[in-house]
Design a protein around this motif. Structure first.
Motif, PDB file in Angstrom:
ATOM      1  N   GLN A  59      -3.658  11.372  -8.846  1.00 53.94           N
ATOM      2  CA  GLN A  59      -4.222  12.154  -9.842  1.00 53.94           C
ATOM      3  C   GLN A  59      -5.757  12.259  -9.753  1.00 53.94           C
ATOM      4  OE1 GLN A  59      -2.633  11.567 -13.970  1.00 53.94           O
ATOM      5  NE2 GLN A  59      -0.934  10.534 -12.967  1.00 53.94           N
ATOM      6  N   ALA A  60      -6.475  11.159  -9.416  1.00 55.35           N
ATOM      7  CA  ALA A  60      -7.790  11.111  -9.609  1.00 55.35           C
ATOM      8  C   ALA A  60      -8.501  11.329  -8.089  1.00 55.35           C
ATOM      9  CB  ALA A  60      -8.287   9.728  -9.786  1.00 55.35           C
ATOM     10  N   GLY A  61      -7.483  11.942  -6.961  1.00 56.92           N
ATOM     11  CA  GLY A  61      -7.936  12.258  -5.788  1.00 56.92           C
ATOM     12  C   GLY A  61      -8.574  10.868  -5.064  1.00 56.92           C
ATOM     13  N   ILE A  62      -7.992   9.881  -5.175  1.00 58.89           N
ATOM     14  CA  ILE A  62      -8.549   8.666  -4.544  1.00 58.89           C
ATOM     15  C   ILE A  62      -7.396   7.982  -3.727  1.00 58.89           C
ATOM     16  CG2 ILE A  62     -10.694   8.482  -5.504  1.00 58.89           C
ATOM     17  CD1 ILE A  62      -9.284   6.217  -7.447  1.00 58.89           C
ATOM     18  N   GLN A  63      -6.117   8.568  -3.294  1.00 58.30           N
ATOM     19  CA  GLN A  63      -5.186   8.077  -2.573  1.00 58.30           C
ATOM     20  C   GLN A  63      -5.470   7.616  -1.376  1.00 58.30           C
ATOM     21  OE1 GLN A  63      -5.481  11.375  -3.692  1.00 58.30           O
ATOM     22  NE2 GLN A  63      -4.744  12.521  -1.848  1.00 58.30           N
ATOM     23  N   ASN A  64      -6.563   8.121  -0.717  1.00 57.81           N
ATOM     24  CA  ASN A  64      -7.021   7.615   0.745  1.00 57.81           C
ATOM     25  C   ASN A  64      -8.088   6.439   0.778  1.00 57.81           C
ATOM     26  OD1 ASN A  64      -5.314   9.676   1.902  1.00 57.81           O
ATOM     27  ND2 ASN A  64      -6.890  10.989   1.487  1.00 57.81           N
ATOM     28  N   GLU A  65      -8.186   6.004  -0.397  1.00 61.75           N
ATOM     29  CA  GLU A  65      -9.092   4.962  -0.525  1.00 61.75           C
ATOM     30  C   GLU A  65      -8.520   3.699  -0.736  1.00 61.75           C
ATOM     31  OE1 GLU A  65     -12.890   5.099  -1.251  1.00 61.75           O
ATOM     32  OE2 GLU A  65     -12.590   6.874  -0.119  1.00 61.75           O
ATOM     33  N   TYR A  66      -9.138   2.410  -0.779  1.00 57.95           N
ATOM     34  CA  TYR A  66      -8.560   1.214  -0.978  1.00 57.95           C
ATOM     35  C   TYR A  66      -7.982   0.892  -2.359  1.00 57.95           C
ATOM     36  CZ  TYR A  66     -10.477  -0.644   3.426  1.00 57.95           C
ATOM     37  OH  TYR A  66     -10.606  -0.800   4.686  1.00 57.95           O
ATOM     38  N   LEU A  67      -6.941   0.215  -2.421  1.00 58.08           N
ATOM     39  CA  LEU A  67      -6.369   0.131  -3.725  1.00 58.08           C
ATOM     40  C   LEU A  67      -5.903  -1.449  -4.229  1.00 58.08           C
ATOM     41  CD1 LEU A  67      -4.724   1.829  -5.905  1.00 58.08           C
ATOM     42  CD2 LEU A  67      -2.753   1.436  -4.436  1.00 58.08           C
ATOM     43  N   ILE A  68      -6.386  -1.926  -5.416  1.00 59.75           N
ATOM     44  CA  ILE A  68      -6.272  -3.253  -5.647  1.00 59.75           C
ATOM     45  C   ILE A  68      -5.271  -3.179  -6.718  1.00 59.75           C
ATOM     46  CG2 ILE A  68      -7.231  -5.439  -6.862  1.00 59.75           C
ATOM     47  CD1 ILE A  68      -9.880  -4.365  -5.526  1.00 59.75           C
ATOM     48  N   CYS A  69      -4.082  -4.140  -6.509  1.00 64.00           N
ATOM     49  CA  CYS A  69      -2.915  -4.029  -7.437  1.00 64.00           C
ATOM     50  C   CYS A  69      -2.615  -5.380  -7.901  1.00 64.00           C
ATOM     51  CB  CYS A  69      -1.858  -3.474  -6.685  1.00 64.00           C
ATOM     52  SG  CYS A  69      -1.778  -2.071  -6.055  1.00 64.00           S
ATOM     53  N   TYR A  70      -1.942  -5.663  -9.029  1.00 62.12           N
ATOM     54  CA  TYR A  70      -1.613  -6.906  -9.508  1.00 62.12           C
ATOM     55  C   TYR A  70      -2.682  -7.747  -9.875  1.00 62.12           C
ATOM     56  CZ  TYR A  70       3.431  -5.632  -8.080  1.00 62.12           C
ATOM     57  OH  TYR A  70       4.697  -5.233  -7.782  1.00 62.12           O
ATOM     58  N   ASN A  71      -3.655  -7.318 -10.132  1.00 57.39           N
ATOM     59  CA  ASN A  71      -4.879  -8.045 -10.464  1.00 57.39           C
ATOM     60  C   ASN A  71      -5.453  -8.751  -9.390  1.00 57.39           C
ATOM     61  OD1 ASN A  71      -4.788  -7.440 -13.427  1.00 57.39           O
ATOM     62  ND2 ASN A  71      -3.535  -9.168 -13.725  1.00 57.39           N
ATOM     63  N   GLY A  72      -5.319  -8.171  -8.265  1.00 62.48           N
ATOM     64  CA  GLY A  72      -5.984  -8.694  -6.941  1.00 62.48           C
ATOM     65  C   GLY A  72      -4.983  -9.515  -6.025  1.00 62.48           C
ATOM     66  N   ALA A  73      -3.593  -9.599  -6.365  1.00 63.67           N
ATOM     67  CA  ALA A  73      -2.736 -10.222  -5.824  1.00 63.67           C
ATOM     68  C   ALA A  73      -2.296  -9.338  -4.639  1.00 63.67           C
ATOM     69  CB  ALA A  73      -1.420 -10.522  -6.607  1.00 63.67           C
ATOM     70  N   MET A  74      -2.813  -8.046  -4.422  1.00 62.02           N
ATOM     71  CA  MET A  74      -2.362  -7.080  -3.530  1.00 62.02           C
ATOM     72  C   MET A  74      -3.550  -6.101  -3.249  1.00 62.02           C
ATOM     73  SD  MET A  74       0.935  -4.622  -2.765  1.00 62.02           S
ATOM     74  CE  MET A  74       1.839  -5.971  -2.703  1.00 62.02           C
ATOM     75  N   ILE A  75      -3.992  -5.998  -1.933  1.00 58.22           N
ATOM     76  CA  ILE A  75      -4.996  -5.146  -1.631  1.00 58.22           C
ATOM     77  C   ILE A  75      -4.436  -4.056  -0.633  1.00 58.22           C
ATOM     78  CG2 ILE A  75      -7.182  -4.747  -0.849  1.00 58.22           C
ATOM     79  CD1 ILE A  75      -8.060  -7.324  -1.514  1.00 58.22           C
ATOM     80  N   CYS A  76      -4.346  -2.820  -0.612  1.00 61.79           N
ATOM     81  CA  CYS A  76      -3.711  -2.007   0.214  1.00 61.79           C
ATOM     82  C   CYS A  76      -4.758  -0.929   0.526  1.00 61.79           C
ATOM     83  CB  CYS A  76      -2.733  -1.205  -0.486  1.00 61.79           C
ATOM     84  SG  CYS A  76      -1.464  -2.464  -1.167  1.00 61.79           S
ATOM     85  N   HIS A  77      -4.522  -0.121   1.696  1.00 68.57           N
ATOM     86  CA  HIS A  77      -5.093   0.799   2.129  1.00 68.57           C
ATOM     87  C   HIS A  77      -4.188   1.823   2.903  1.00 68.57           C
ATOM     88  CE1 HIS A  77      -8.574   2.909   4.858  1.00 68.57           C
ATOM     89  NE2 HIS A  77      -8.505   3.237   3.612  1.00 68.57           N
ATOM     90  N   GLY A  78      -3.624   2.834   2.187  1.00 65.97           N
ATOM     91  CA  GLY A  78      -2.613   3.680   3.063  1.00 65.97           C
ATOM     92  C   GLY A  78      -1.374   2.618   2.701  1.00 65.97           C
ATOM     93  N   ASN A  79      -0.631   2.668   3.894  1.00 67.65           N
ATOM     94  CA  ASN A  79       0.551   1.878   3.998  1.00 67.65           C
ATOM     95  C   ASN A  79       0.338   0.424   4.431  1.00 67.65           C
ATOM     96  OD1 ASN A  79       2.426   4.086   3.273  1.00 67.65           O
ATOM     97  ND2 ASN A  79       2.162   5.015   5.529  1.00 67.65           N
ATOM     98  N   GLU A  80      -1.104   0.352   4.670  1.00 69.06           N
ATOM     99  CA  GLU A  80      -1.372  -1.081   5.246  1.00 69.06           C
ATOM    100  C   GLU A  80      -1.580  -1.984   3.930  1.00 69.06           C
ATOM    101  OE1 GLU A  80      -4.685  -3.295   8.266  1.00 69.06           O
ATOM    102  OE2 GLU A  80      -4.783  -1.272   7.608  1.00 69.06           O
TER     103      GLU A  80
END
Length: 268
Positions: A59-80
């Motif tokens: 929605q924010a147009g940042i789906q290709n950026e890094y993503l921090i989830c679960y309060n830092g228990a997971m860091i993703c970049h795309g499917n990686e």
């Protein structure tokens, strides 16, 4: 000026104050897109699970950026998956014992799924908020392995405080608050602070050029390491203390912070 912006979702990027209507203010989206065009990295840093966080990133147009989830228990970049932390078996046994003995409502997260012993009224409101259904599995919930995060939702702030105290003596975990009645449990290497430091290192950005924007206690670890620690206007005073304060979520506080600390602009 800030070169990396890490933004919490609920009550920060997205207004979730109305249970019937969650939205990202358009000014936030427009300003984030402007930041990307200027070469500034913009990352979501949330307690939410990955597949819920990705929907917001889109929605924010940042789906290709890094993503921090679960309060830092997971860091993703795309499917990686760049980093992942899991609560170990011994810690789970201690946590589960407390949950069962005190009849605590809890949700257990593994990657892109979450599980409950039984669904209650709190489950339905949470499902609606994140757009992902819980899986009701009865006693099997206490035999799960490789759990990324446990979320306990209390019916009141007093109940939340009481429950939080029960978990504090377990070694190697972090017990924190997000929303008013949410208790979040992860391993102690899984905090937003640890995650944004890891991301800054990956991007070769000095922490003094990192801006973190949040509104709750679980945001404090990333606020504490950021050169620009920005707190939303509606946040509690204990979160605001000693930090930069922007406007409220519904008034596009994220956009105003980016304009000020990335573009050196002041909105009118």
């Amino acid at each position: 000026m800030a070169q990396l912006v890490c933004i919490d979702i609920d009550g920060t990027l997205m207004d979730t104050s109305n249970s019937e209507h969650f939205y990202i203010p358009q000014d936030n989206i427009n300003t984030i897109q402007k930041a990307l065009k200027k070469g500034i990295h913009v990352c979501i840093s949330t307690g939410r699970m990955r597949n819920s966080a990705i929907k917001v990133a889109e929605q924010a147009g940042i789906q290709n950026e890094y993503l921090i989830c679960y309060n830092g228990a997971m860091i993703c970049h795309g499917n990686e998956t760049i980093f992942e932390s899991e609560i170990n078996k011994e810690q789970l046994e201690k946590i589960n014992k407390i949950i069962k003995e005190n009849n605590i409502y809890a949700q257990f997260y593994i990657r892109d799924e979450y599980f409950v012993e039984r669904k209650i009224d709190l489950t339905e409101s949470y499902e609606k908020k994140i757009g992902i259904k819980a899986q009701e599995i009865g006693e099997n919930v206490f035999h799960l392995n490789k759990v990324t995060k446990i979320l306990s939702i209390a019916h009141s702030k007093d109940e939340k405080i009481k429950w939080m105290q029960l978990f504090t003596d377990i070694d190697g975990i972090v017990v924190t608050e997000s929303q008013s009645t949410f208790i979040e449990i992860t391993r102690n290497d899984a905090t937003k602070g640890h995650a944004v430091k890891t991301l800054a290192q990956i991007l070769n950005i000095n922490l003094k050029n990192l801006m973190a924007i949040g509104d709750a206690m679980n945001d404090i670890p990333m606020l504490d390491v950021a050169g620009y620690p920005v707190v939303m206007g509606q946040a509690e005073d204990r979160v605001k203390e000693g930090r930069l304060v922007t406007d409220r979520c519904e008034n596009s506080g994220v956009a105003k912070a980016i304009q000020k600390y990335c573009f050196n602009e002041t909105s009118h």
